[in-house]
Structures are given as structure tokens and as C-alpha cells.
Design a protein around this motif. Structure first.
Motif, mmCIF file in Angstrom:
data_model
loop_
_atom_site.group_PDB
_atom_site.id
_atom_site.type_symbol
_atom_site.label_atom_id
_atom_site.label_comp_id
_atom_site.label_asym_id
_atom_site.label_seq_id
_atom_site.Cartn_x
_atom_site.Cartn_y
_atom_site.Cartn_z
ATOM 1 N N LEU A 37 0.832 -1.198 0.000
ATOM 2 C CA LEU A 37 0.000 0.000 0.000
ATOM 3 C C LEU A 37 0.866 1.247 0.000
ATOM 4 O O LEU A 37 0.591 2.207 -0.731
ATOM 5 N N ALA A 38 1.919 1.257 0.804
ATOM 6 C CA ALA A 38 2.785 2.432 0.895
ATOM 7 C C ALA A 38 3.435 2.736 -0.443
ATOM 8 O O ALA A 38 3.603 3.915 -0.813
ATOM 9 N N GLU A 39 3.799 1.692 -1.177
ATOM 10 C CA GLU A 39 4.446 1.903 -2.469
ATOM 11 C C GLU A 39 3.454 2.467 -3.488
ATOM 12 O O GLU A 39 3.787 3.365 -4.270
ATOM 13 N N TRP A 40 2.231 1.942 -3.501
ATOM 14 C CA TRP A 40 1.233 2.448 -4.433
ATOM 15 C C TRP A 40 0.839 3.879 -4.078
ATOM 16 O O TRP A 40 0.659 4.723 -4.961
ATOM 17 N N ALA A 41 0.745 4.178 -2.801
ATOM 18 C CA ALA A 41 0.388 5.524 -2.364
ATOM 19 C C ALA A 41 1.471 6.538 -2.713
ATOM 20 O O ALA A 41 1.190 7.732 -2.858
ATOM 21 N N ALA A 42 2.725 6.078 -2.841
ATOM 22 C CA ALA A 42 3.843 6.980 -3.125
ATOM 23 C C ALA A 42 3.771 7.570 -4.526
ATOM 24 O O ALA A 42 4.443 8.569 -4.815
ATOM 25 N N GLY A 43 2.972 6.958 -5.396
ATOM 26 C CA GLY A 43 2.785 7.509 -6.729
ATOM 27 C C GLY A 43 3.975 7.359 -7.656
ATOM 28 O O GLY A 43 4.147 8.149 -8.593
ATOM 29 N N LYS A 44 4.788 6.328 -7.428
ATOM 30 C CA LYS A 44 5.937 6.094 -8.299
ATOM 31 C C LYS A 44 5.470 5.632 -9.678
ATOM 32 O O LYS A 44 4.343 5.157 -9.840
ATOM 33 N N ALA A 45 6.341 5.756 -10.655
ATOM 34 C CA ALA A 45 5.985 5.378 -12.027
ATOM 35 C C ALA A 45 5.655 3.899 -12.130
ATOM 36 O O ALA A 45 4.777 3.492 -12.894
ATOM 37 N N ARG A 46 6.360 3.078 -11.350
ATOM 38 C CA ARG A 46 6.097 1.643 -11.355
ATOM 39 C C ARG A 46 6.120 1.110 -9.927
ATOM 40 O O ARG A 46 6.835 1.628 -9.073
ATOM 41 N N ALA A 47 5.315 0.085 -9.679
ATOM 42 C CA ALA A 47 5.240 -0.538 -8.360
ATOM 43 C C ALA A 47 5.640 -2.003 -8.466
ATOM 44 O O ALA A 47 5.457 -2.636 -9.513
ATOM 45 N N MET A 48 6.192 -2.533 -7.382
ATOM 46 C CA MET A 48 6.583 -3.947 -7.360
ATOM 47 C C MET A 48 5.373 -4.812 -7.033
ATOM 48 O O MET A 48 4.761 -4.660 -5.970
ATOM 49 N N ALA A 49 5.026 -5.702 -7.947
ATOM 50 C CA ALA A 49 3.930 -6.647 -7.732
ATOM 51 C C ALA A 49 4.528 -8.028 -7.526
ATOM 52 O O ALA A 49 5.293 -8.520 -8.361
ATOM 53 N N ARG A 50 4.181 -8.647 -6.416
ATOM 54 C CA ARG A 50 4.718 -9.977 -6.089
ATOM 55 C C ARG A 50 3.712 -11.038 -6.513
ATOM 56 O O ARG A 50 2.587 -11.047 -6.058
#
Length: 235
Positions: free
Chosen positions: A203-216
Motif C-alpha cells: 500500500l505504501a508503495e502504491w500511495a507513493a505515486g511512483k511510475a512503477r510498483a513492485m507486484a509480487r
């Protein structure tokens, strides 16, 4: 997993995940097969609590990938078991409103969970997780499912939030801030993972608004621009 057994099947027999079980489901097992080179703590841990967690890894037909946990944080072991060895399965959301053992509710992780439970019981439409299907994972979920004392004073509260539909960055930020408020009151961290079509996304990574997120995912981690994009539904 810090240690992992060799797969009990040929690499060319690997399939996708069995849809009957999802990552973070807790499985009660009839038995635990003996593994070559398994850590010394595995047998004692299984006798203490005959449960394993479904992990993100591919398996051949008739198998499911699992993770075993010992008493120490460093004691984690990944392997596979036969489907016939599974007695029952408990999803994280089935633990969302379960109470801990008597005398354990003062532990910070359980105190934070109780705050989330009060939101739901009160029917508050502005509750932190209102409208979401969610549940505890990690040591909190393990203890609630097994009744074996696992949570410590320093344990985080790990959460799984089902997110089959796209979660906007604004909603993610609001949800993260609300969870962090509860975490601060309890004096611990609350780590939430979104279960998306592409896999587990912090959630923290998606909320950060980065261009890409790590999906496991069972096929391995991947960087994605949109975990809900159709191209990633079966990734």
C-alpha cells in the motif's frame, strides 16, 4: 523465505497457482513430509502448530507452495506439500474479527487490530477499512488461526487488503494515513499489502505515486505501471 526446499517435482511440470488457495491463506496440515536438508527447527515448530502459509510460488498439479515459521523471526522455510495433506484452510479475511487468546489483547499488534475491528463493529462508514475485504497476516494472523502464542511486543501488524478494482492514489494515501495513525497510537508499524490482479503490492508503495510498483506474484516479482491493467490479470 530465507531457506527453501528443492521442488518435489520436475521443473517442466510446474503450473500456475491452484485457485483454491491464495497467498497468505493458512493451511492446517494432516502431516508434514520430511524434506532433505530441512532446518532442525521445522519438526518442533510443526508439532507446536501444524499450520503453514500459502506462499507465492508455482507448483505442479497436486501440490501447493507453503511457508513454515518457527519461533524466531529468522526461522522461515519454504517448501511444497501434497494437496491431500491439507485438512482446512483459513483466509486472512476470516480472521479479521477473531479475538486473541485471553491476556494477549494488550500486545500492540492486537491493540491495533482491535482498533480496526471497532471501526467495523460500529458500522462507521468512515472507518479505516470500510468497503474493503481485509484480514491480518504475519504473526498476528498466524496466532489467531493457530492459538499458538506468536505475536511479541515488537511485532508489526501485517494486513492483506483485497483490491480487485483499481485503487486511486488519493484513496491509497488516505488509507495509508489512517493506518499510520492507528500504528502510531499502538507504537508499532502497520504494513498493508494490496492483493491486485498483478499480485501483492505494498500500500505504501502504491500511495507513493511512483511510475512503477513492485507486484509480487507466484511467477516472481515484477515492476508494473498499473497492477489492475488487463495485461497483468494473468501475469
Amino acid at each position: 523465505m530465507q531457506v527453501c526446499a528443492a521442488p518435489p517435482f520436475a521443473a517442466d511440470h510446474v503450473l500456475s497457482c491452484d485457485a483454491r488457495w491464495q497467498a497468505h491463506d493458512l493451511l492446517r496440515l494432516h502431516r508434514l513430509p520430511q524434506f532433505d536438508g530441512e532446518p532442525s527447527w521445522v519438526r518442533g515448530a510443526f508439532e507446536r502448530a501444524p499450520y503453514a502459509v500459502v506462499r507465492r510460488a508455482l507448483a505442479a498439479d497436486g501440490f501447493v507452495a507453503i511457508g513454515l515459521r518457527g519461533v524466531e523471526r529468522s526461522q522461515r522455510y519454504g517448501t511444497w506439500v501434497y494437496l491431500d495433506d491439507i485438512e482446512t484452510a483459513v483466509a486472512p479475511e476470516a480472521l479479521a474479527h477473531r479475538a486473541p487468546l485471553a491476556g494477549r489483547n494488550a500486545l500492540p499488534a492486537f491493540a491495533a487490530l482491535a482498533a480496526l475491528q471497532r471501526d467495523a463493529v460500529g458500522g462507521d462508514t468512515a472507518g479505516v477499512l470500510a468497503g474493503f475485504v481485509w484480514g491480518p497476516t504475519g504473526s498476528t494472523g498466524f496466532e489467531l488461526a493457530t492459538q499458538a502464542p506468536t505475536v511479541t511486543l515488537s511485532s508489526d501488524l501485517d494486513l492483506l487488503i483485497r483490491a480487485p478494482e483499481k485503487l486511486s492514489h488519493d484513496t491509497a494515501i488516505q488509507l495509508l494515513n489512517q493506518l499510520q495513525t492507528i500504528a502510531q497510537r499502538a507504537g508499532i508499524r502497520v504494513d498493508a499489502q494490496l492483493e491486485t490482479p498483478a499480485g501483492g503490492v505494498a500500500l505504501a508503495e502504491w500511495a507513493a505515486g511512483k511510475a512503477r510498483a513492485m507486484a509480487r506474484h507466484a511467477r516472481g516479482p515484477q515492476l508494473v505501471t498499473d497492477p489492475w491493467a488487463p495485461a497483468h490479470v494473468d501475469a
